[in-house]
Design a protein around this motif. Structure first.
Motif, PDB file in Angstrom:
ATOM      1  N   THR A 188      95.837  -1.355  98.957  1.00 52.98           N
ATOM      2  CA  THR A 188      94.514  -1.380  98.318  1.00 52.98           C
ATOM      3  C   THR A 188      93.806  -0.035  98.337  1.00 52.98           C
ATOM      4  O   THR A 188      92.727   0.096  97.741  1.00 52.98           O
TER       5      THR A 188
ATOM      6  N   ALA B  56      90.660  -0.736  96.028  1.00 49.52           N
ATOM      7  CA  ALA B  56      90.657  -1.929  95.182  1.00 49.52           C
ATOM      8  C   ALA B  56      89.934  -3.060  95.906  1.00 49.52           C
ATOM      9  O   ALA B  56      90.216  -3.352  97.071  1.00 49.52           O
TER      10      ALA B  56
ATOM     11  N   TYR C 190      86.304  -1.935  92.096  1.00 51.01           N
ATOM     12  CA  TYR C 190      86.743  -0.814  92.925  1.00 51.01           C
ATOM     13  C   TYR C 190      85.549  -0.207  93.643  1.00 51.01           C
ATOM     14  O   TYR C 190      84.396  -0.341  93.214  1.00 51.01           O
TER      15      TYR C 190
ATOM     16  N   SER D 108      92.806  -4.051 108.501  1.00 51.82           N
ATOM     17  CA  SER D 108      93.789  -3.126 107.918  1.00 51.82           C
ATOM     18  C   SER D 108      94.157  -2.001 108.878  1.00 51.82           C
ATOM     19  O   SER D 108      95.028  -1.192 108.552  1.00 51.82           O
TER      20      SER D 108
ATOM     21  N   TRP E 191      84.547  -6.240 100.099  1.00 52.80           N
ATOM     22  CA  TRP E 191      85.812  -5.530 100.287  1.00 52.80           C
ATOM     23  C   TRP E 191      86.969  -6.464 100.632  1.00 52.80           C
ATOM     24  O   TRP E 191      88.100  -6.021 100.763  1.00 52.80           O
TER      25      TRP E 191
ATOM     26  N   PRO F 117      88.596  -7.241  95.904  1.00 47.39           N
ATOM     27  CA  PRO F 117      89.237  -8.503  95.497  1.00 47.39           C
ATOM     28  C   PRO F 117      88.705  -9.095  94.200  1.00 47.39           C
ATOM     29  O   PRO F 117      89.328 -10.000  93.643  1.00 47.39           O
TER      30      PRO F 117
END
Length: 244
Positions: free
Chosen positions: A10, A25, A31, A172, A148, A27
């Motif tokens: 992403t 990116a 962006y 992440s 996000w 969901p």
């Protein structure tokens, strides 16, 4: 312009000679960008979005880690072209809006030489004037960003500027540190970002970020993203000795 570099599924890096931009990116087919490069970079950022299949209106957020011209430089143009909201650390908002003069960095001799060389190169290349921009959301330590798809923690990391921020994505295991952390050209060494308004505060902010347990990837604005042994690289850093 260099190709977009995939950092994670992403997150992509848009490299610039001074001040990388990261495209994230979201969901909802939207962006976000983290920082905007020097003035005049908006067309390249819009082109990068187009290469990802996005229209300008799909840029939802412009997150500025701090007010320096290689980070907020194209925010006004990008916001005007896309309608995206601009988010920044609360203590940096007056400087981004242009309602207060920027505090001067306390350069070491090595930092001053670097800065003067960069500014001379930018001047010779015809750098457009820096335009202030409105900030829609003033961020504070402990805030979270919406939209996000995973928790995004805002960390207040002063020292480089009074209101600099970092973004931490624990799920992440990713960090956007702003200019608190840079890397060498090989991405094997982490260094304190140069040109700080308060060096000791910046070192403390570096140490705070380096102590985060859940970080494997560090998306630095200057240098190469840390993607291998990031925690070990940060632990081995010696920010107290950098740029002296």
């Amino acid at each position: 312009m260099d190709a977009l570099i995939e950092v994670t599924p992403t997150v992509r890096q848009l490299p610039f000679p001074v001040g990388h931009v990261y495209v994230v990116a979201l969901p909802d087919d939207g962006y976000a960008v983290v920082d905007t490069g020097i003035p005049g970079s908006a067309p390249a950022i819009l082109d990068a979005l187009a290469r990802l299949g996005a229209r300008p209106g799909q840029l939802r957020q412009i997150v500025l880690t701090h007010y320096h011209l290689d980070h907020m430089g194209s925010a006004a143009d990008l916001a005007a072209a896309t309608g995206a909201r601009v988010l920044a650390g609360a203590l940096d908002v007056p400087y981004i809006r242009g309602t207060a003069p920027e505090p001067a960095p306390a350069f070491t001799p090595a930092e001053r030489s670097l800065h003067e060389g960069i500014m001379a190169d930018l001047g010779a290349a015809g750098l457009p004037p820096l335009r202030p921009t409105e900030v829609d959301v003033a961020l504070h330590d402990g805030d979270t960003l919406d939209g996000w798809g995973e928790p995004v923690r805002v960390l207040h990391v002063p020292g480089h500027t009074p209101g600099g921020i970092a973004l931490h994505l624990p799920a992440s295991r990713l960090l956007f540190p702003g200019d608190i952390i840079g890397t060498d050209p090989d991405g094997r060494r982490a260094v304190l970002g140069p040109g700080n308004v308060a060096r000791e505060e910046a070192i403390a902010s570096f140490r705070r970020l380096a102590a985060l347990d859940d970080v494997d990837t560090v998306c630095v604005p200057h240098g190469v993203p840390l993607r291998t042994d990031a925690r070990a690289v940060l632990a081995a850093a010696t920010p107290e000795k950098d740029w002296l």
